[in-house]
Design an enzyme around this catalytic site. Sequence first.
Site, short mmCIF file in Angstrom:
data_model
loop_
_atom_site.label_atom_id
_atom_site.label_comp_id
_atom_site.label_asym_id
_atom_site.label_seq_id
_atom_site.Cartn_x
_atom_site.Cartn_y
_atom_site.Cartn_z
N LYS A 97 3.28 -16.15 4.99
CA LYS A 97 3.02 -14.53 5.40
C LYS A 97 5.31 -14.41 4.99
O LYS A 97 5.41 -15.32 5.09
CB LYS A 97 3.42 -14.72 6.63
CG LYS A 97 3.13 -13.16 7.17
CD LYS A 97 1.44 -12.72 6.71
CE LYS A 97 0.85 -11.35 7.35
NZ LYS A 97 -0.88 -11.33 7.54
N GLY A 126 -3.35 3.35 10.93
CA GLY A 126 -2.82 2.84 9.84
C GLY A 126 -3.88 2.70 8.60
O GLY A 126 -5.18 3.56 8.82
N ASN A 127 -3.52 2.15 7.17
CA ASN A 127 -3.90 1.49 6.44
C ASN A 127 -5.90 0.94 6.90
O ASN A 127 -6.69 2.03 6.14
CB ASN A 127 -3.77 1.11 5.59
CG ASN A 127 -4.66 0.95 4.09
OD1 ASN A 127 -4.99 1.33 3.13
ND2 ASN A 127 -5.53 -0.41 3.95
N ALA A 128 -5.67 0.39 7.34
CA ALA A 128 -6.76 -0.59 7.67
C ALA A 128 -7.34 0.27 9.11
O ALA A 128 -9.10 0.59 8.52
CB ALA A 128 -6.47 -1.70 8.31
N GLY A 129 -7.31 0.84 9.93
CA GLY A 129 -7.65 2.07 10.86
C GLY A 129 -8.23 2.81 9.71
O GLY A 129 -9.51 3.18 10.15
N GLY A 145 -4.37 2.12 15.77
CA GLY A 145 -3.38 1.86 15.21
C GLY A 145 -4.35 2.73 13.75
O GLY A 145 -5.12 2.02 12.84
N1 GLU Z 1 -1.65 -8.45 5.19
C1 GLU Z 1 -3.15 -8.49 4.74
C2 GLU Z 1 -3.71 -9.88 5.77
O1 GLU Z 1 -3.41 -10.04 7.25
C3 GLU Z 1 -4.16 -9.60 3.45
C4 GLU Z 1 -3.27 -10.31 2.77
C5 GLU Z 1 -3.61 -10.94 1.57
O2 GLU Z 1 -4.26 -10.29 1.25
O3 GLU Z 1 -2.83 -12.41 0.89
O4 GLU Z 1 -5.11 -10.13 5.61
#
Ligand code: GLU
Length: 414
Positions: A105, A217-220, A215
């Site tokens: 990350k 955002g995109n996922a929500g 939330g």
């Molecule tokens: N940010 C996303 C996660 O937390 C995707 C990470 C990725 O695709 O590398 O799973």
Amino acid sequence: MESYNSFKVAQSQVLEAAKLLNLDSATCDLLMWPQREFTFTIPVKMDNGSVKIFHAYRIQYNYARGPAKGGIRFHPEETIDTIRALASWMVWKTAVADIPLGGGKGGVRCDPKKMSERELENVSRAYIRGVAQHIGIDKDIPAPDVYTNPQIMVWMMDEYETIVNNHNPGVLTDKPLQVGGTEGRRDATARGGVTTVREACKLLKIEPKTFAIQGFGNAGQRAALLHEEILGGGKLIAASDSRAAIYNPKGFDPKELVTHKLKTGSVKDFPGSEIISHDELLTLNVDVLYPAALENSLTADNADKIKAKIVCELANGPTTPEADIILYQKGIHVIPDILASAGGVTVSYFEMVQDKYSYFWEEELIHERLDKKLTKAYHTVQDAIKEKKVHPRLAAMVVGVARVAEVCKLRGWV
Ligand code: GLU
């Protein structure tokens, strides 16, 4: 978000899983710490002519099963420990999804809401100049996360290609289609999550009539839109973002709410909605609750009041260890983050494969392969819950940690 140290939480989760698996102390120590960390500062020219120094991080937590993989966040409260925790969770996530990747990350401590487009581009490019020699399709592949997006990925990819003097789209994932992105990546996290909810509903023999999203955002947003397609319906009765939480027992039209959010920047003032508190949203009587914001939302203070039948964690780390126990004792069916949110990184993996071959798949194939991966992962975790008689997060951790530990052993690291 740092009143709770997320890295300590992540370490305690690894330790608990390692104990259940009777891992030796060297393996345990290896898995409790990042293999490699980069902390650096990035000087950025701001629009007013000044230069601002930002703190940046990239952590390659474990790369036994494959190159490190995970998003980059732009957030004002980012610290080395938030990134360590998030990087650790990526390792178990890719292992639970059974894709050949490790976990990592990155992040920049900045407030993107207060920056212009040009400043954001400058930060993105400077970030890549700081880590360019340490990332790559066979080393570490970043992607978007909180407050980063496909446009930021293109700037980063472009900077990387300039540095290495090569065409290299697979160095980052969740890029726009025109520059080596894949079909199906934008809604992949949500699609994976809603797919696990479908499996949970079958198992529990319930119909998901109502749901709430913390939330937006995109996922929500994508989860709201996908309910109809994957679950055949269900009413979205509440949604929130950092500015407001809104409620309407009759249900919102997900499409209209997404349009409103994109236009105004918030769910606030959506016609026909009533403002409620953020805590009220979490404790509504719904069939499915999606925590899709930041870490530590479900805590010992509110877990006892949660009434949802299923909690599908689209965010990373939304539930504290104390809350895990309370939800388990209450009989709430939690689909933990490292399973529920694994759809994004799974389709990122598909994107890397396509970039390597420079040959791109149809959307249906992506959906089908994602569905297969997540359905299998869901049932593997259910089996572990039954076998070990532990709460879902610990069961998922046991699955992930066992897979990573096995490879560390095979490699002769421990
Ligand atoms: N940010 C996303 C996660 O937390 C995707 C990470 C990725 O695709 O590398 O799973």
